[in-house]
Design a protein around this motif. Sequence first.
Motif, PDB file in Angstrom:
ATOM      1  N   ASP A 148       0.638  -1.236  -0.005  1.00 33.96           N
ATOM      2  CA  ASP A 148       0.082  -0.267   0.144  1.00 33.96           C
ATOM      3  C   ASP A 148       0.515   1.562   0.284  1.00 33.96           C
ATOM      4  O   ASP A 148       0.222   2.727  -0.128  1.00 33.96           O
ATOM      5  CB  ASP A 148      -0.884  -0.007   0.562  1.00 33.96           C
ATOM      6  CG  ASP A 148      -2.178  -1.159   1.353  1.00 33.96           C
ATOM      7  OD1 ASP A 148      -2.351  -1.802   0.157  1.00 33.96           O
ATOM      8  OD2 ASP A 148      -2.436  -1.835   2.077  1.00 33.96           O
ATOM      9  N   ARG A 149       2.960   1.070  -0.015  1.00 29.70           N
ATOM     10  CA  ARG A 149       2.967   1.700   0.160  1.00 29.70           C
ATOM     11  C   ARG A 149       3.847   3.060  -1.225  1.00 29.70           C
ATOM     12  O   ARG A 149       2.963   1.972  -2.385  1.00 29.70           O
ATOM     13  CB  ARG A 149       4.236   1.894   0.624  1.00 29.70           C
ATOM     14  CG  ARG A 149       4.466   1.345   2.319  1.00 29.70           C
ATOM     15  CD  ARG A 149       6.102   1.179   2.279  1.00 29.70           C
ATOM     16  NE  ARG A 149       6.614   0.404   3.790  1.00 29.70           N
ATOM     17  CZ  ARG A 149       7.307   0.003   4.269  1.00 29.70           C
ATOM     18  NH1 ARG A 149       8.072   0.338   3.138  1.00 29.70           N
ATOM     19  NH2 ARG A 149       7.035  -0.569   5.296  1.00 29.70           N
ATOM     20  N   PRO A 150       2.877   4.187  -1.711  1.00 33.59           N
ATOM     21  CA  PRO A 150       3.418   4.550  -2.908  1.00 33.59           C
ATOM     22  C   PRO A 150       4.486   4.633  -3.657  1.00 33.59           C
ATOM     23  O   PRO A 150       6.083   4.305  -2.439  1.00 33.59           O
ATOM     24  CB  PRO A 150       3.482   6.397  -2.659  1.00 33.59           C
ATOM     25  CG  PRO A 150       3.340   6.211  -0.780  1.00 33.59           C
ATOM     26  CD  PRO A 150       2.780   5.457   0.371  1.00 33.59           C
ATOM     27  N   SER A 151       4.662   4.094  -4.823  1.00 30.03           N
ATOM     28  CA  SER A 151       5.856   3.897  -6.103  1.00 30.03           C
ATOM     29  C   SER A 151       6.623   4.631  -5.679  1.00 30.03           C
ATOM     30  O   SER A 151       6.486   6.489  -5.174  1.00 30.03           O
ATOM     31  CB  SER A 151       5.740   3.282  -6.841  1.00 30.03           C
ATOM     32  OG  SER A 151       5.136   4.530  -7.523  1.00 30.03           O
ATOM     33  N   PRO A 152       8.357   4.702  -5.500  1.00 30.08           N
ATOM     34  CA  PRO A 152       8.587   5.915  -5.898  1.00 30.08           C
ATOM     35  C   PRO A 152       8.677   6.782  -6.505  1.00 30.08           C
ATOM     36  O   PRO A 152       8.766   8.214  -7.533  1.00 30.08           O
ATOM     37  CB  PRO A 152      10.073   5.058  -6.097  1.00 30.08           C
ATOM     38  CG  PRO A 152      10.048   4.117  -5.795  1.00 30.08           C
ATOM     39  CD  PRO A 152       8.816   3.175  -5.537  1.00 30.08           C
TER      40      PRO A 152
ATOM     41  N   GLU B  80       5.154   7.716  -7.946  1.00 30.33           N
ATOM     42  CA  GLU B  80       4.518   8.195  -7.563  1.00 30.33           C
ATOM     43  C   GLU B  80       4.523   9.647  -6.186  1.00 30.33           C
ATOM     44  O   GLU B  80       4.096  10.782  -6.319  1.00 30.33           O
ATOM     45  CB  GLU B  80       3.167   7.592  -6.883  1.00 30.33           C
ATOM     46  CG  GLU B  80       2.373   6.230  -7.939  1.00 30.33           C
ATOM     47  CD  GLU B  80       1.955   5.356  -6.726  1.00 30.33           C
ATOM     48  OE1 GLU B  80       0.804   5.215  -7.351  1.00 30.33           O
ATOM     49  OE2 GLU B  80       1.785   5.709  -5.883  1.00 30.33           O
ATOM     50  N   ASP B  81       5.946   9.352  -5.750  1.00 29.64           N
ATOM     51  CA  ASP B  81       6.212  10.040  -5.081  1.00 29.64           C
ATOM     52  C   ASP B  81       7.005  11.172  -5.301  1.00 29.64           C
ATOM     53  O   ASP B  81       6.759  12.814  -5.258  1.00 29.64           O
ATOM     54  CB  ASP B  81       7.162   9.160  -3.842  1.00 29.64           C
ATOM     55  CG  ASP B  81       6.620   8.490  -2.473  1.00 29.64           C
ATOM     56  OD1 ASP B  81       5.461   9.007  -2.691  1.00 29.64           O
ATOM     57  OD2 ASP B  81       7.303   8.028  -1.822  1.00 29.64           O
ATOM     58  N   ALA B  82       7.685  10.813  -6.247  1.00 27.32           N
ATOM     59  CA  ALA B  82       8.652  11.618  -6.979  1.00 27.32           C
ATOM     60  C   ALA B  82       6.981  12.932  -7.962  1.00 27.32           C
ATOM     61  O   ALA B  82       7.151  14.719  -8.082  1.00 27.32           O
ATOM     62  CB  ALA B  82       9.010  11.548  -8.427  1.00 27.32           C
ATOM     63  N   GLY B  83       5.920  12.103  -8.341  1.00 26.96           N
ATOM     64  CA  GLY B  83       4.708  12.797  -9.069  1.00 26.96           C
ATOM     65  C   GLY B  83       4.133  13.851  -8.201  1.00 26.96           C
ATOM     66  O   GLY B  83       4.300  15.012  -8.261  1.00 26.96           O
ATOM     67  N   SER B  84       4.047  13.603  -6.858  1.00 27.13           N
ATOM     68  CA  SER B  84       3.148  14.296  -5.729  1.00 27.13           C
ATOM     69  C   SER B  84       4.119  15.222  -5.346  1.00 27.13           C
ATOM     70  O   SER B  84       4.229  16.479  -5.007  1.00 27.13           O
ATOM     71  CB  SER B  84       2.788  13.293  -4.631  1.00 27.13           C
ATOM     72  OG  SER B  84       3.976  12.881  -4.073  1.00 27.13           O
ATOM     73  N   ASP B  85       5.944  15.218  -5.351  1.00 23.59           N
ATOM     74  CA  ASP B  85       6.975  16.499  -4.895  1.00 23.59           C
ATOM     75  C   ASP B  85       6.991  16.999  -5.940  1.00 23.59           C
ATOM     76  O   ASP B  85       7.154  18.818  -5.828  1.00 23.59           O
ATOM     77  CB  ASP B  85       8.238  15.527  -4.979  1.00 23.59           C
ATOM     78  CG  ASP B  85       8.507  15.137  -3.443  1.00 23.59           C
ATOM     79  OD1 ASP B  85       7.290  15.007  -2.459  1.00 23.59           O
ATOM     80  OD2 ASP B  85       9.188  13.936  -4.004  1.00 23.59           O
ATOM     81  N   ALA B  86       6.519  16.351  -7.127  1.00 22.76           N
ATOM     82  CA  ALA B  86       6.931  17.962  -8.292  1.00 22.76           C
ATOM     83  C   ALA B  86       5.611  18.666  -8.166  1.00 22.76           C
ATOM     84  O   ALA B  86       5.434  20.282  -8.895  1.00 22.76           O
ATOM     85  CB  ALA B  86       6.638  17.344  -9.648  1.00 22.76           C
ATOM     86  N   ASP B  87       4.603  18.298  -8.066  1.00 24.46           N
ATOM     87  CA  ASP B  87       3.292  19.311  -7.713  1.00 24.46           C
ATOM     88  C   ASP B  87       3.367  20.317  -6.939  1.00 24.46           C
ATOM     89  O   ASP B  87       2.153  20.753  -7.599  1.00 24.46           O
ATOM     90  CB  ASP B  87       1.557  17.651  -7.327  1.00 24.46           C
ATOM     91  CG  ASP B  87       2.071  17.726  -9.241  1.00 24.46           C
ATOM     92  OD1 ASP B  87       2.409  17.634  -9.682  1.00 24.46           O
ATOM     93  OD2 ASP B  87       1.105  15.988  -8.686  1.00 24.46           O
TER      94      ASP B  87
END
Length: 251
Positions: A238-242, A244-251
């Motif tokens: 259930d942890r976000p993939s790396p 997905e993490d990178a995408g959220s940081d970019a937002d």
Amino acid sequence: MRSTMLPLVLAPMIFLALIQAGGAEGEVDIDAAAREALFNKSEATEVSERLHADPRTARVIASCPADVFERERPIWRGLAAPQRPSERTCALHPADCYGLCVRWANGPACFDLAQAYEHHSLDVPDAFDGQRFHALACAMGYSAGCTNRAAGIRNGHYHDAFRGAPVADKQSCEYRSFLLDCDRRGAWGCAMLGQSYRTGEGVAAQPQRARAAFEMSCEINPKFAACDFAKQQLNIMDRPSPAEDAGSDAD
């Protein structure tokens, strides 16, 4: 009343004082004494010798658990389910449990003996005997032994004949053994099967099947250690993939 209570109060105090005052020569090995009270070391040593001399042991330990399941169980054993003795009973009376295991094809007795040997590994002549008993439990028809033997293959004990086997062969064996146990509602079998599906060991990675196997483990026994392991694996999933993490940081 006072004369009765005084010895009861002083006894533990005297015992503690003797322990604290003991020098190098008179020191009491409390750990060894406690282990001896929980595990019959001398009897276990004799049982190990008989275990190593039994041709069935060599036969099942060198084979994939899924391939030897029920192979050593006689036809008559199917007429009545064997009674499980308990790990504690097997720790205190390993010879009796060994007799149940090999003479009466009692898979649960083989399994409890394996657990006793593994949990008292400091007091047995060969720590790998726990795996030998798990293999026998599996061959006698107790599927939890198949899972524990397969897990031992996965962990790669230095005594294990599977240690030098091709990775693909080992993982296929592990997957088939876990599946066999899970199909018989083995909580650890389902938990380990879920891991095989999650990581793609012995089978193509299939997240949905991994999740279903983990959930089945907890459905079988929600208070068992296997369920705790399954929940940990679900949390990893259930942890976000790396990415997905990178995408959220970019937002």
